[in-house]
Design an enzyme around this catalytic site. Sequence first.
Site, PDB file in Angstrom:
ATOM      1  N   SER A 133       0.831  -1.209   0.000  1.00 57.03           N
ATOM      2  CA  SER A 133       0.000   0.000   0.000  1.00 57.03           C
ATOM      3  C   SER A 133       0.862   1.254   0.000  1.00 57.03           C
ATOM      4  O   SER A 133       1.973   1.261   0.533  1.00 57.03           O
ATOM      5  CB  SER A 133      -0.857  -0.027   1.260  1.00 57.03           C
ATOM      6  OG  SER A 133      -1.433   1.228   1.495  1.00 57.03           O
ATOM      7  N   TYR A 183      -1.960  -1.123  11.083  1.00 55.14           N
ATOM      8  CA  TYR A 183      -2.189  -1.641   9.724  1.00 55.14           C
ATOM      9  C   TYR A 183      -1.014  -1.262   8.818  1.00 55.14           C
ATOM     10  O   TYR A 183      -0.437  -2.109   8.129  1.00 55.14           O
ATOM     11  CB  TYR A 183      -3.501  -1.088   9.157  1.00 55.14           C
ATOM     12  CG  TYR A 183      -3.564  -1.161   7.650  1.00 55.14           C
ATOM     13  CD1 TYR A 183      -3.835  -2.376   7.017  1.00 55.14           C
ATOM     14  CD2 TYR A 183      -3.306  -0.041   6.850  1.00 55.14           C
ATOM     15  CE1 TYR A 183      -3.850  -2.460   5.627  1.00 55.14           C
ATOM     16  CE2 TYR A 183      -3.325  -0.119   5.471  1.00 55.14           C
ATOM     17  CZ  TYR A 183      -3.594  -1.328   4.865  1.00 55.14           C
ATOM     18  OH  TYR A 183      -3.594  -1.416   3.496  1.00 55.14           O
ATOM     19  N   LYS A 243       2.129  -3.595   6.809  1.00 53.49           N
ATOM     20  CA  LYS A 243       2.542  -3.588   5.395  1.00 53.49           C
ATOM     21  C   LYS A 243       4.057  -3.365   5.298  1.00 53.49           C
ATOM     22  O   LYS A 243       4.746  -3.993   4.496  1.00 53.49           O
ATOM     23  CB  LYS A 243       1.782  -2.512   4.611  1.00 53.49           C
ATOM     24  CG  LYS A 243       0.305  -2.838   4.415  1.00 53.49           C
ATOM     25  CD  LYS A 243       0.097  -4.073   3.532  1.00 53.49           C
ATOM     26  CE  LYS A 243      -1.315  -4.578   3.521  1.00 53.49           C
ATOM     27  NZ  LYS A 243      -1.521  -5.873   2.879  1.00 53.49           N
TER      28      LYS A 243
HETATM   29  C1  UD1 Z   1      -6.258   4.184   3.796  1.00 59.06           C
HETATM   30  C2  UD1 Z   1      -4.807   3.945   3.485  1.00 59.06           C
HETATM   31  C3  UD1 Z   1      -4.648   2.849   2.458  1.00 59.06           C
HETATM   32  C4  UD1 Z   1      -5.395   1.623   2.902  1.00 59.06           C
HETATM   33  C5  UD1 Z   1      -6.846   1.962   3.074  1.00 59.06           C
HETATM   34  C6  UD1 Z   1      -7.570   0.722   3.545  1.00 59.06           C
HETATM   35  C7  UD1 Z   1      -3.376   5.914   3.549  1.00 59.06           C
HETATM   36  C8  UD1 Z   1      -2.853   7.078   2.788  1.00 59.06           C
HETATM   37  N1  UD1 Z   1      -4.192   5.136   2.893  1.00 59.06           N
HETATM   38  O1  UD1 Z   1      -6.815   4.844   2.716  1.00 59.06           O
HETATM   39  O2  UD1 Z   1      -3.306   2.523   2.331  1.00 59.06           O
HETATM   40  O3  UD1 Z   1      -5.236   0.602   1.979  1.00 59.06           O
HETATM   41  O4  UD1 Z   1      -6.965   2.992   4.051  1.00 59.06           O
HETATM   42  O5  UD1 Z   1      -8.795   0.979   4.085  1.00 59.06           O
HETATM   43  O6  UD1 Z   1      -3.065   5.674   4.691  1.00 59.06           O
HETATM   44  N2  UD1 Z   1     -13.310  10.258   3.762  1.00 59.06           N
HETATM   45  C9  UD1 Z   1     -14.368  11.110   4.093  1.00 59.06           C
HETATM   46  N3  UD1 Z   1     -15.519  10.551   4.552  1.00 59.06           N
HETATM   47  C10 UD1 Z   1     -15.702   9.209   4.689  1.00 59.06           C
HETATM   48  C11 UD1 Z   1     -14.634   8.349   4.322  1.00 59.06           C
HETATM   49  C12 UD1 Z   1     -13.440   8.911   3.886  1.00 59.06           C
HETATM   50  O7  UD1 Z   1     -14.252  12.325   3.999  1.00 59.06           O
HETATM   51  O8  UD1 Z   1     -16.774   8.779   5.127  1.00 59.06           O
HETATM   52  C13 UD1 Z   1     -12.053  10.831   3.250  1.00 59.06           C
HETATM   53  C14 UD1 Z   1     -10.847  10.526   4.124  1.00 59.06           C
HETATM   54  O9  UD1 Z   1     -10.703  11.476   5.117  1.00 59.06           O
HETATM   55  C15 UD1 Z   1      -9.735  10.543   3.079  1.00 59.06           C
HETATM   56  C16 UD1 Z   1     -10.402  10.078   1.799  1.00 59.06           C
HETATM   57  O10 UD1 Z   1     -11.795  10.235   2.002  1.00 59.06           O
HETATM   58  O11 UD1 Z   1      -9.299  11.849   2.896  1.00 59.06           O
HETATM   59  C17 UD1 Z   1     -10.118   8.631   1.474  1.00 59.06           C
HETATM   60  O12 UD1 Z   1     -10.395   7.837   2.616  1.00 59.06           O
HETATM   61  P1  UD1 Z   1     -10.432   6.244   2.571  1.00 59.06           P
HETATM   62  O13 UD1 Z   1     -11.279   5.792   1.455  1.00 59.06           O
HETATM   63  O14 UD1 Z   1     -10.785   5.770   3.952  1.00 59.06           O
HETATM   64  O15 UD1 Z   1      -8.967   5.819   2.205  1.00 59.06           O
HETATM   65  P2  UD1 Z   1      -7.553   6.231   2.867  1.00 59.06           P
HETATM   66  O16 UD1 Z   1      -7.719   6.612   4.285  1.00 59.06           O
HETATM   67  O17 UD1 Z   1      -6.893   7.172   1.946  1.00 59.06           O
END
Ligand code: UD1
Length: 349
Positions: free
Chosen positions: A126, A151, A155
């Site tokens: 990842s 987590y 990795k």
């Molecule tokens: C994270 C990890 C990734 C991992 C994945 C597994 C990092 C950079 N990435 O992804 O390696 O494989 O989790 O689950 O550490 N968001 C909202 N509202 C929501 C959900 C998410 O605003 O309800 C935003 C988050 O704040 C983030 C973006 O959407 O900015 C993406 O979030 P998400 O889909 O959870 O993925 P990551 O956190 O990037």
Amino acid sequence: MDQVLVTGGTGFIGSHTVVELQNAGYEVIIVDNLSNSSIDSISRIERITGIKPHFENLDCLDYVGLDHVFAKYEDIKAIIHFAASKAVGESVQKPILYYRNNVNGLMNIIDLMPLYGIKHLVFSSSCTVYGQPDTLPVTESSPIKPATSPYGNTKQICEEIIRDVVHSGSCDMRSIVLRYFNPIGAHPSGEIGELPVGVPNNLVPYITQTAIGMREELRIFGDDYDTPDGTCIRDYIDVVDLAKAHVVAVKRMLEEKQEEPIEYFNIGTGKGISVLELVHAFEKATGVKVARRVVGRREGDIVKVWADATKANNVLGWHAETPLDETMKNAWKWEQKVHGETEKKKGKE
Ligand code: UD1
């Protein structure tokens, strides 16, 4: 026909990869304990490809069980190891579960590989290993930053274990480590996609569940970040494109084309998209509005990260191909299908 063993093959990325492997002519054996996926994946894969993959309901922590599987299938040429726990927040609450599942599962696989003459391992890593990079986009030689969650640490540890084993010379093992950015979307057939258990943690399933009315509103975690619109930026990669990267990696290994015994590739689009941009892209592609509200930042979130995927483009000949609006349409098609099926089941009860 060359056999490829896929751990976690009924899961989100795993099931899409099994489809692409079968389309490319490989015989697939899935090992999965169904802890975060459904047995229905098997028939869904069969509906897409016309081929039923072998399936072994097994936990990668079960060394003896794995040993039997390795003995049963005599032509396994490569292993793709997906099976792992992946919820960042949960890993903070239950670190032992994460270290046990992710690290011990990998160790069992690596331990058994030489006993059965299996040389090739594709590992599911990842972009989390880069933490918040100092410079963007991030290349494979960007520094590995201290992990911000158990987590993420699993990795990093798994990558280190693979590196040490490959370099030890104790067995003839080769590996390709794929560092995924943010996998999203679903198969265009609508047959397979992401199936989060309970309330989704990840952005796209939350968007689609809100759009279909299962969730009241999407909470946008912070709009005061140092980014153009204030929301976090990620590199969202279509899951079918991502799946295809695994097929290319397997082929490269089996054709002995690796330049190094262990190779690392970023698998992303090379394009950073903000949370708000993604919500807009979904609304534009589907014509469906997503109720939303900005709330506070989510602990542990990285501000911005996107890939330099030049190495995967040039060395693997792999490119992200699916336009974002298509990815969004596919995610929506999948949500509608899953939701429809759930409602139908409820109606029958
Ligand atoms: C994270 C990890 C990734 C991992 C994945 C597994 C990092 C950079 N990435 O992804 O390696 O494989 O989790 O689950 O550490 N968001 C909202 N509202 C929501 C959900 C998410 O605003 O309800 C935003 C988050 O704040 C983030 C973006 O959407 O900015 C993406 O979030 P998400 O889909 O959870 O993925 P990551 O956190 O990037």
